[in-house]
Design a protein around this motif. Sequence first.
Motif, PDB file in Angstrom:
ATOM      1  N   THR A 112       0.864  -1.085   0.083  1.00  0.00           N
ATOM      2  CA  THR A 112      -0.069   0.043  -0.092  1.00  0.00           C
ATOM      3  C   THR A 112       0.937   1.262   0.178  1.00  0.00           C
ATOM      4  OG1 THR A 112       0.079   0.038   2.158  1.00  0.00           O
ATOM      5  CG2 THR A 112      -2.008  -0.792   1.083  1.00  0.00           C
ATOM      6  N   PRO A 113       1.686   1.408  -0.904  1.00  0.00           N
ATOM      7  CA  PRO A 113       2.534   2.529  -1.222  1.00  0.00           C
ATOM      8  C   PRO A 113       1.836   3.878  -0.699  1.00  0.00           C
ATOM      9  CG  PRO A 113       2.184   1.787  -3.174  1.00  0.00           C
ATOM     10  CD  PRO A 113       1.633   0.830  -2.408  1.00  0.00           C
ATOM     11  N   TYR A 114       2.198   4.777  -0.257  1.00  0.00           N
ATOM     12  CA  TYR A 114       1.625   5.990   0.376  1.00  0.00           C
ATOM     13  C   TYR A 114       1.971   7.242  -0.593  1.00  0.00           C
ATOM     14  CZ  TYR A 114      -0.746   9.377   3.415  1.00  0.00           C
ATOM     15  OH  TYR A 114      -1.461  10.310   3.696  1.00  0.00           O
ATOM     16  N   LYS A 115       1.172   7.777  -1.399  1.00  0.00           N
ATOM     17  CA  LYS A 115       1.398   8.916  -2.311  1.00  0.00           C
ATOM     18  C   LYS A 115       0.461  10.178  -1.557  1.00  0.00           C
ATOM     19  CE  LYS A 115       2.540   6.017  -5.955  1.00  0.00           C
ATOM     20  NZ  LYS A 115       2.367   5.624  -7.221  1.00  0.00           N
ATOM     21  N   GLY A 116       0.928  11.137  -1.506  1.00  0.00           N
ATOM     22  CA  GLY A 116       0.252  12.386  -0.897  1.00  0.00           C
ATOM     23  C   GLY A 116       0.768  13.100   0.082  1.00  0.00           C
ATOM     24  N   LEU A 117       0.086  13.535   0.967  1.00  0.00           N
ATOM     25  CA  LEU A 117       0.561  14.410   2.304  1.00  0.00           C
ATOM     26  C   LEU A 117       0.463  13.287   3.502  1.00  0.00           C
ATOM     27  CD1 LEU A 117      -0.126  16.104   4.967  1.00  0.00           C
ATOM     28  CD2 LEU A 117       1.555  17.015   3.220  1.00  0.00           C
ATOM     29  N   LEU A 118       1.819  13.092   4.217  1.00  0.00           N
ATOM     30  CA  LEU A 118       1.708  12.179   5.292  1.00  0.00           C
ATOM     31  C   LEU A 118       1.750  13.012   6.509  1.00  0.00           C
ATOM     32  CD1 LEU A 118       1.461   9.259   6.481  1.00  0.00           C
ATOM     33  CD2 LEU A 118       4.098   9.316   6.341  1.00  0.00           C
ATOM     34  N   TYR A 119       0.762  13.099   7.465  1.00  0.00           N
ATOM     35  CA  TYR A 119       0.905  13.960   8.498  1.00  0.00           C
ATOM     36  C   TYR A 119       1.324  13.021   9.575  1.00  0.00           C
ATOM     37  CZ  TYR A 119      -1.265  16.378  12.435  1.00  0.00           C
ATOM     38  OH  TYR A 119      -1.759  17.123  13.663  1.00  0.00           O
ATOM     39  N   ALA A 120       2.556  13.217  10.469  1.00  0.00           N
ATOM     40  CA  ALA A 120       2.645  12.274  11.443  1.00  0.00           C
ATOM     41  C   ALA A 120       2.499  13.381  12.818  1.00  0.00           C
ATOM     42  CB  ALA A 120       4.313  11.959  11.529  1.00  0.00           C
TER      43      ALA A 120
END
Length: 433
Positions: free
Chosen positions: A262-270
């Motif tokens: 499930t590769p993550y593309k976009g804005l990742l907010y931690a």
Amino acid sequence: MKVLVIGSGGREHALAWKIRQSDHVTWLGIAPGNGGTSSVGETVNIQANDIEGIRKYVEENSINLLVIGPEDPLANGLSDVFDPGTVFVFGPSAAAAQIESDKRFAKDLMAAHNIPTAEYRVFNDPASAKSFVREHGVPLVVKACGLAAGKGVFICGNESEADEAIDTIMINRKFGDSGNEVLIEDCLEGPEVSLQVITDGENYITLPPSQDHKRIGEGDTGPNTGGMGAYSPAPVMDDDMVERCGREIIEPTLRAMREAGTPYKGLLYAGLMICEDGPRVLEFNCRFGDPETQAVLPLLAVDLVDLMLAVATGKLGVMMDAIKLDSNDWKRISRTGFSTSIILASEGYPGSYQKGKEITGIPSEREDLIVFHAGTKWDSGSLLTSGGRVLAVNGLGNTLKDALNKSYEAANSVEFEGKYLRRDIGWRVVGDN
Ligand code: AMP
Ligand code: GLY
């Protein structure tokens, strides 16, 4: 290029405001938008959760770039419904959005890949959750596993508070099916920061780090809200800490998401807590933060559409190589100085509140002052409140104090019945205002 932004909050007004500044953009629409977004683009009357309606609109109107603001349409698969090659979509797939929409998924991913976070257990029945509370001892944190608009988290200082939180989530089902499972975790201590990165799944660019103020009351008291104010950059994130978070949190998370298929593309907010022994993840979000975005985007000195297109086409690494940009070097893509965003809310929020109050006194936009709308709408020529968080008043200055002074001066000039704001945004850095 035709760009459509999905959503109606302050975050989407800020996104649309920044996107409008791009030379790529010939037409900008916001669906469904709010009372402020009509000043930067065309209002498209489709709700953010109407996936089929959005799909049809995008196809029929030959939209080139779709930017999805809120978590609900992402979790419901809006990114996944378009034929490849028809439109560039900025926002993760539903499978990748699980990093926010399913806290068990996120915690299991972190546990399996040694990504620092609080120790936790997940329960699907209230009796075993309550007996674990006794076994574990307090304080602890009780969370609904599914989406709850930032309100499904309870910090519990004693057993009866923990029991009450479990009942609210699992028995009273305040968050519906989002409360089918409950997560109980250790209570951490330390300053909080929001670290947002733009990523194509492999490469990432860190945006200026920020800090939100989640509680409704001054001094960080009372229930959690969607966020009552933010500032950026956050001094606690010095260069070493940003590097460390990149190495210990962002890189392994992107790798884990690729390995999980499930590769993550976009804005990742931690959402991080900087604990004594290092940074730990409180939560991930699959989208821009609100109100962090309102604080961060006015600082961003590059074309946001360039970044979004590079993500959508998988060319972020090429772009970074071309300009020799390091993942964590957010200062190179940012203006100097500080940006602060103060939320004006309707009295009663995050509980029940009244709508339809007339808003007056919004100052005009200046280089160092922008008012982003959230819960507002136009009715017969009057601007009315239509939500809990109404406006985000954004000031820019050379120092945090400067920026706050500008935000508060403007916040004072805005009037509507029941206006509520926290007067202590940034207090941990500058002391009481
Ligand atoms: P979340 O939506 O999971 O980020 O939680 C909302 C807020 O609850 C966070 O911004 C923190 O202030 C607080 N919180 C969440 N998890 C913890 C934790 N494990 N320890 C202490 N505070 C927490
Ligand atoms: N401000 C916190 C969030 O967007 O979840």
